[in-house]
Motif scaffolding. Structure first.
Motif, PDB file in Angstrom:
ATOM      1  N   SER A   7      41.278  45.942  36.926  1.00 28.43           N
ATOM      2  CA  SER A   7      41.014  46.781  38.101  1.00 28.43           C
ATOM      3  C   SER A   7      42.080  46.463  39.142  1.00 28.43           C
ATOM      4  CB  SER A   7      39.625  46.486  38.667  1.00 28.43           C
ATOM      5  OG  SER A   7      39.617  45.155  39.163  1.00 28.43           O
ATOM      6  N   ASP A   8      42.261  47.348  40.114  1.00 25.79           N
ATOM      7  CA  ASP A   8      43.198  47.046  41.202  1.00 25.79           C
ATOM      8  C   ASP A   8      42.788  45.757  41.911  1.00 25.79           C
ATOM      9  OD1 ASP A   8      44.493  49.345  40.543  1.00 25.79           O
ATOM     10  OD2 ASP A   8      44.003  50.448  42.379  1.00 25.79           O
ATOM     11  N   ALA A   9      41.465  45.591  42.134  1.00 26.13           N
ATOM     12  CA  ALA A   9      40.984  44.399  42.854  1.00 26.13           C
ATOM     13  C   ALA A   9      41.367  43.127  42.090  1.00 26.13           C
ATOM     14  CB  ALA A   9      39.467  44.490  43.043  1.00 26.13           C
ATOM     15  N   ALA A  10      41.225  43.177  40.750  1.00 27.68           N
ATOM     16  CA  ALA A  10      41.561  41.993  39.944  1.00 27.68           C
ATOM     17  C   ALA A  10      43.060  41.708  40.029  1.00 27.68           C
ATOM     18  CB  ALA A  10      41.138  42.221  38.488  1.00 27.68           C
ATOM     19  N   PHE A  11      43.868  42.782  40.052  1.00 24.90           N
ATOM     20  CA  PHE A  11      45.319  42.594  40.154  1.00 24.90           C
ATOM     21  C   PHE A  11      45.686  41.924  41.481  1.00 24.90           C
ATOM     22  CE2 PHE A  11      49.560  43.497  41.466  1.00 24.90           C
ATOM     23  CZ  PHE A  11      50.295  43.302  40.317  1.00 24.90           C
ATOM     24  N   TRP A  12      45.159  42.469  42.587  1.00 24.87           N
ATOM     25  CA  TRP A  12      45.530  41.924  43.907  1.00 24.87           C
ATOM     26  C   TRP A  12      45.074  40.473  44.029  1.00 24.87           C
ATOM     27  CZ3 TRP A  12      49.204  44.461  45.860  1.00 24.87           C
ATOM     28  CH2 TRP A  12      49.254  45.875  45.870  1.00 24.87           C
ATOM     29  N   ASP A  13      43.908  40.179  43.445  1.00 28.21           N
ATOM     30  CA  ASP A  13      43.400  38.816  43.501  1.00 28.21           C
ATOM     31  C   ASP A  13      44.341  37.871  42.732  1.00 28.21           C
ATOM     32  OD1 ASP A  13      41.313  36.842  44.068  1.00 28.21           O
ATOM     33  OD2 ASP A  13      41.043  36.852  41.878  1.00 28.21           O
ATOM     34  N   ALA A  14      44.760  38.305  41.537  1.00 26.59           N
ATOM     35  CA  ALA A  14      45.663  37.469  40.730  1.00 26.59           C
ATOM     36  C   ALA A  14      46.986  37.265  41.465  1.00 26.59           C
ATOM     37  CB  ALA A  14      45.896  38.129  39.371  1.00 26.59           C
ATOM     38  N   LEU A  15      47.492  38.334  42.076  1.00 22.96           N
ATOM     39  CA  LEU A  15      48.774  38.234  42.777  1.00 22.96           C
ATOM     40  C   LEU A  15      48.681  37.247  43.945  1.00 22.96           C
ATOM     41  CD1 LEU A  15      51.700  39.297  43.146  1.00 22.96           C
ATOM     42  CD2 LEU A  15      50.753  41.059  44.660  1.00 22.96           C
ATOM     43  N   LYS A  16      47.620  37.405  44.751  1.00 19.83           N
ATOM     44  CA  LYS A  16      47.469  36.537  45.936  1.00 19.83           C
ATOM     45  C   LYS A  16      47.402  35.065  45.554  1.00 19.83           C
ATOM     46  CE  LYS A  16      45.203  39.531  49.242  1.00 19.83           C
ATOM     47  NZ  LYS A  16      43.968  39.900  49.911  1.00 19.83           N
ATOM     48  N   ARG A  17      46.797  34.786  44.396  1.00 19.02           N
ATOM     49  CA  ARG A  17      46.641  33.382  44.017  1.00 19.02           C
ATOM     50  C   ARG A  17      47.931  32.790  43.437  1.00 19.02           C
ATOM     51  NH1 ARG A  17      42.313  31.857  40.544  1.00 19.02           N
ATOM     52  NH2 ARG A  17      42.272  33.847  39.489  1.00 19.02           N
ATOM     53  N   ARG A  18      48.943  33.641  43.224  1.00 19.58           N
ATOM     54  CA  ARG A  18      50.188  33.148  42.612  1.00 19.58           C
ATOM     55  C   ARG A  18      51.351  33.044  43.596  1.00 19.58           C
ATOM     56  NH1 ARG A  18      49.982  35.653  36.556  1.00 19.58           N
ATOM     57  NH2 ARG A  18      47.752  35.464  36.344  1.00 19.58           N
ATOM     58  N   ILE A  19      51.208  33.626  44.772  1.00 19.41           N
ATOM     59  CA  ILE A  19      52.333  33.612  45.716  1.00 19.41           C
ATOM     60  C   ILE A  19      52.004  32.661  46.878  1.00 19.41           C
ATOM     61  CG2 ILE A  19      53.074  35.927  45.055  1.00 19.41           C
ATOM     62  CD1 ILE A  19      51.785  37.071  47.543  1.00 19.41           C
ATOM     63  N   PRO A  20      53.023  32.179  47.598  1.00 19.75           N
ATOM     64  CA  PRO A  20      52.757  31.235  48.682  1.00 19.75           C
ATOM     65  C   PRO A  20      51.739  31.803  49.682  1.00 19.75           C
ATOM     66  CG  PRO A  20      55.104  31.375  48.262  1.00 19.75           C
ATOM     67  CD  PRO A  20      54.464  32.438  47.425  1.00 19.75           C
ATOM     68  N   GLU A  21      50.898  30.908  50.213  1.00 18.05           N
ATOM     69  CA  GLU A  21      49.789  31.306  51.091  1.00 18.05           C
ATOM     70  C   GLU A  21      50.258  32.185  52.249  1.00 18.05           C
ATOM     71  OE1 GLU A  21      47.487  27.858  52.064  1.00 18.05           O
ATOM     72  OE2 GLU A  21      46.150  29.032  53.373  1.00 18.05           O
ATOM     73  N   GLU A  22      51.416  31.792  52.820  1.00 11.43           N
ATOM     74  CA  GLU A  22      51.970  32.531  53.960  1.00 11.43           C
ATOM     75  C   GLU A  22      52.122  34.028  53.635  1.00 11.43           C
ATOM     76  OE1 GLU A  22      56.048  31.099  54.301  1.00 11.43           O
ATOM     77  OE2 GLU A  22      56.564  32.831  55.508  1.00 11.43           O
ATOM     78  N   HIS A  23      52.547  34.337  52.403  1.00 11.79           N
ATOM     79  CA  HIS A  23      52.723  35.733  51.998  1.00 11.79           C
ATOM     80  C   HIS A  23      51.397  36.354  51.559  1.00 11.79           C
ATOM     81  CE1 HIS A  23      56.971  35.365  52.529  1.00 11.79           C
ATOM     82  NE2 HIS A  23      57.038  34.362  51.669  1.00 11.79           N
ATOM     83  N   ALA A  24      50.582  35.556  50.868  1.00  8.82           N
ATOM     84  CA  ALA A  24      49.272  36.079  50.425  1.00  8.82           C
ATOM     85  C   ALA A  24      48.469  36.550  51.635  1.00  8.82           C
ATOM     86  CB  ALA A  24      48.517  34.998  49.661  1.00  8.82           C
ATOM     87  N   ASP A  25      48.565  35.798  52.719  1.00  3.32           N
ATOM     88  CA  ASP A  25      47.807  36.160  53.929  1.00  3.32           C
ATOM     89  C   ASP A  25      48.288  37.477  54.530  1.00  3.32           C
ATOM     90  OD1 ASP A  25      46.352  33.912  53.635  1.00  3.32           O
ATOM     91  OD2 ASP A  25      47.412  32.722  55.159  1.00  3.32           O
ATOM     92  N   ASN A  26      49.574  37.811  54.301  1.00  5.60           N
ATOM     93  CA  ASN A  26      50.147  39.039  54.889  1.00  5.60           C
ATOM     94  C   ASN A  26      50.125  40.233  53.946  1.00  5.60           C
ATOM     95  OD1 ASN A  26      50.842  37.924  57.317  1.00  5.60           O
ATOM     96  ND2 ASN A  26      52.772  37.092  56.514  1.00  5.60           N
ATOM     97  N   LEU A  27      49.687  40.007  52.713  1.00  3.30           N
ATOM     98  CA  LEU A  27      49.776  41.073  51.696  1.00  3.30           C
ATOM     99  C   LEU A  27      48.875  42.257  52.060  1.00  3.30           C
ATOM    100  CD1 LEU A  27      50.911  41.728  48.761  1.00  3.30           C
ATOM    101  CD2 LEU A  27      48.680  40.941  47.944  1.00  3.30           C
ATOM    102  N   ILE A  28      49.483  43.425  52.117  1.00  2.00           N
ATOM    103  CA  ILE A  28      48.688  44.640  52.341  1.00  2.00           C
ATOM    104  C   ILE A  28      48.440  45.289  50.984  1.00  2.00           C
ATOM    105  CG2 ILE A  28      48.626  46.929  53.430  1.00  2.00           C
ATOM    106  CD1 ILE A  28      50.377  45.748  55.650  1.00  2.00           C
ATOM    107  N   THR A  29      47.177  45.461  50.652  1.00  3.23           N
ATOM    108  CA  THR A  29      46.825  46.021  49.340  1.00  3.23           C
ATOM    109  C   THR A  29      46.415  47.483  49.491  1.00  3.23           C
ATOM    110  OG1 THR A  29      44.514  45.366  49.530  1.00  3.23           O
ATOM    111  CG2 THR A  29      46.015  43.759  48.564  1.00  3.23           C
ATOM    112  N   GLY A  30      46.372  48.189  48.389  1.00  2.00           N
ATOM    113  CA  GLY A  30      45.980  49.600  48.391  1.00  2.00           C
ATOM    114  C   GLY A  30      45.800  50.034  46.955  1.00  2.00           C
ATOM    115  N   PRO A  31      45.443  51.285  46.734  1.00  4.71           N
ATOM    116  CA  PRO A  31      45.250  51.746  45.350  1.00  4.71           C
ATOM    117  C   PRO A  31      46.575  51.773  44.578  1.00  4.71           C
ATOM    118  CG  PRO A  31      44.891  53.538  46.929  1.00  4.71           C
ATOM    119  CD  PRO A  31      45.157  52.321  47.737  1.00  4.71           C
ATOM    120  N   SER A  32      46.529  51.460  43.305  1.00  3.33           N
ATOM    121  CA  SER A  32      47.757  51.536  42.495  1.00  3.33           C
ATOM    122  C   SER A  32      48.011  52.993  42.150  1.00  3.33           C
ATOM    123  CB  SER A  32      47.599  50.716  41.215  1.00  3.33           C
ATOM    124  OG  SER A  32      46.557  51.241  40.428  1.00  3.33           O
TER     125      SER A  32
END
Ligand code: RFL
Ligand code: PHB
Length: 389
Positions: free
Chosen positions: A234-259
């Protein structure tokens, strides 16, 4: 039908070659097995080396690229929360341009069509005949009717699954391959990129890449299992996986949306030698594949097109065969260096199933070395911006 150079495949390699030859008065016919919409629906590479940028300019198709492409002066390698900024200008006098392969291909189609370039879509059953003689010809079917195209030379630009490579007899061909035990799940989303540079991120749970197409279109990837299916992400699962793999500083700024696109690509290193047999040349993915880490696929296809177009122009200009005879060796010398770099970056940044503690320590030590060592960073920068043609 008759032409000077029959080009199999209307992807970026075939189109760029056709355009560069046309500008020198050399006649070509491009045979493409899909429709134009299908070819333009494929989301692939995003980073252009200066060599490809210059070829687009020489081909007269750079206007939109020069307006909309984004120059990148560096990239980020992260390992956990640790970040290494590679500033290209500290090491080399070059930059890269972010401009999607889809747009490169669209610009090439527009130019070929404006110049009445001959492109036949929806061809079936392409067969290359007598390539080891002085009179090669290509047969194919279009709209149910059998066609024959006589030519001086055949350029096999038909990608990894094409017919050109298979035309070279098995006893002449040597193939080298490494298949990686994971794939990349990629999405495109109409969201602003998380950072103004690309982030290649290695984490305990696998690799991720933050890339982009423009200020409101992002391209992200996460390493996935080879058995994974797009439908199961799902998109939610993708964004979650991405956030957990990139530095916190960027994960906190990540803007998500529909793929708006989501696909899985397997990772493979592959080279087929030689890249010339008789009057048949292989070009791009028809001859070699790299894993996408390092963005070398399209760029290596472009360096083949450079060598091949120069060789053919030289031949039609004054009959000099030197470029044609030397094409395979010249192209392969650069191909293998791109293979090495892509393999190295892939090996450094991914989690391998069953990876031993020792192998994990080796990755960590290599990243630590890269972080502290300007020479190591220079090697990365030199390869990333692209080795000279
Ligand atoms: P292409 O783009 O595969 O184009 C080949 C064309 O030939 C046509 N064709 C035939 N036509 C006639 N008769 C036949 N028998 C034919 N068989 C095939 C196909 O329909 C197609 O239009 O090869 P080309 O031009 O050499 O260009 C190479 C690049 O496309 C390739 O290196 C990169 O896109 C690789 N790649 C990526 N590279 C990157 O640097 N970054 C990426 O993110 C990235 N993602 C990817 C990729 C390649 C992928 N493939 C091939 C599965 C993602 C995918 C899914
Ligand atoms: C992309 O934007 O699709 C892209 C960028 C860099 C890579 C691979 C893919 O190394």
């Amino acid at each position: 039908m008759k032409t000077q150079v029959a080009i199999i495949g209307g992807g970026p390699s075939g189109l760029l070659l056709s355009q560069l030859l046309h500008l020198q008065g050399i006649d070509t016919v491009v045979l493409e097995r899909k429709t134009k919409d299908y070819v333009l629906g494929r989301i692939r590479a995003g980073v252009l080396e200066i060599g490809l940028v210059n070829q687009m300019r020489a081909a007269g198709v750079a206007e939109r690229m020069d307006k909309e492409g984004i120059i990148h002066h560096g990239t980020v390698i992260s390992y956990g929360d640790d970040q290494i900024g590679i500033n290209f200008s500290d090491h080399v006098d070059a930059t890269v341009m972010v401009y999607g392969q889809t747009e490169v291909t669209r610009d090439l189609y527009t130019a070929r069509e404006a110049m009445n370039g001959k492109i036949v879509f929806d061809v079936e059953g392409v067969q290359i005949n007598d390539a080891d003689t002085d009179a090669p010809y290509v047969t194919y079917t279009v709209d149910g009717s059998e066609q024959r195209l006589d030519c001086d030379y055949v350029a096999g630009c038909d990608g990894f699954h094409g017919v050109s490579r298979q035309t070279i007899p098995a006893e002449t061909r040597r193939e080298f391959e490494k298949v990686y035990p994971f794939g990349w799940l990629g999405i495109l989303s109409k969201t602003p990129p998380v950072h103004d540079e690309l982030i290649y991120a290695s984490s305990d749970i696998g690799f991720a890449l933050c890339s982009m197409r423009n200020a409101n279109l992002s391209r992200y990837y996460v390493q996935c299992d080879l058995s994974d299916k797009v439908e199961n992400w799902s998109d939610a699962a993708f964004w979650d996986a991405l956030k957990r793999r990139i530095p916190e500083e960027h994960a906190d700024n990540l803007i998500t949306g529909p793929s708006i696109e989501k696909s899985i690509a397997p990772l493979r290193s592959f080279v087929s030698e030689p890249m010339k047999w008789g009057r048949l040349f292989l070009c791009g993915d028809a001859a070699h594949i790299v894993p996408p880490t390092g963005a070398k696929g399209l760029n290596t296809a472009a360096s083949d097109v450079h060598y091949l177009s120069q060789a053919l122009i030289q031949f039609y200009d004054n009959g000099d065969q030197a470029g044609i005879d030397g094409y395979s060796a010249k192209a392969l010398a650069r191909v293998w260096k791109a293979e090495r770099f892509s393999w190295w970056m892939t090996s450094l940044l991914h989690r391998f199933p069953g990876q031993s503690d020792f192998d994990f320590k080796m990755q960590q030590a290599e990243v630590a070395f890269l972080k502290d060592n300007a020479n190591a960073q220079a090697v990365l920068a030199q390869n990333y911006v692209g080795l000279p043609y």
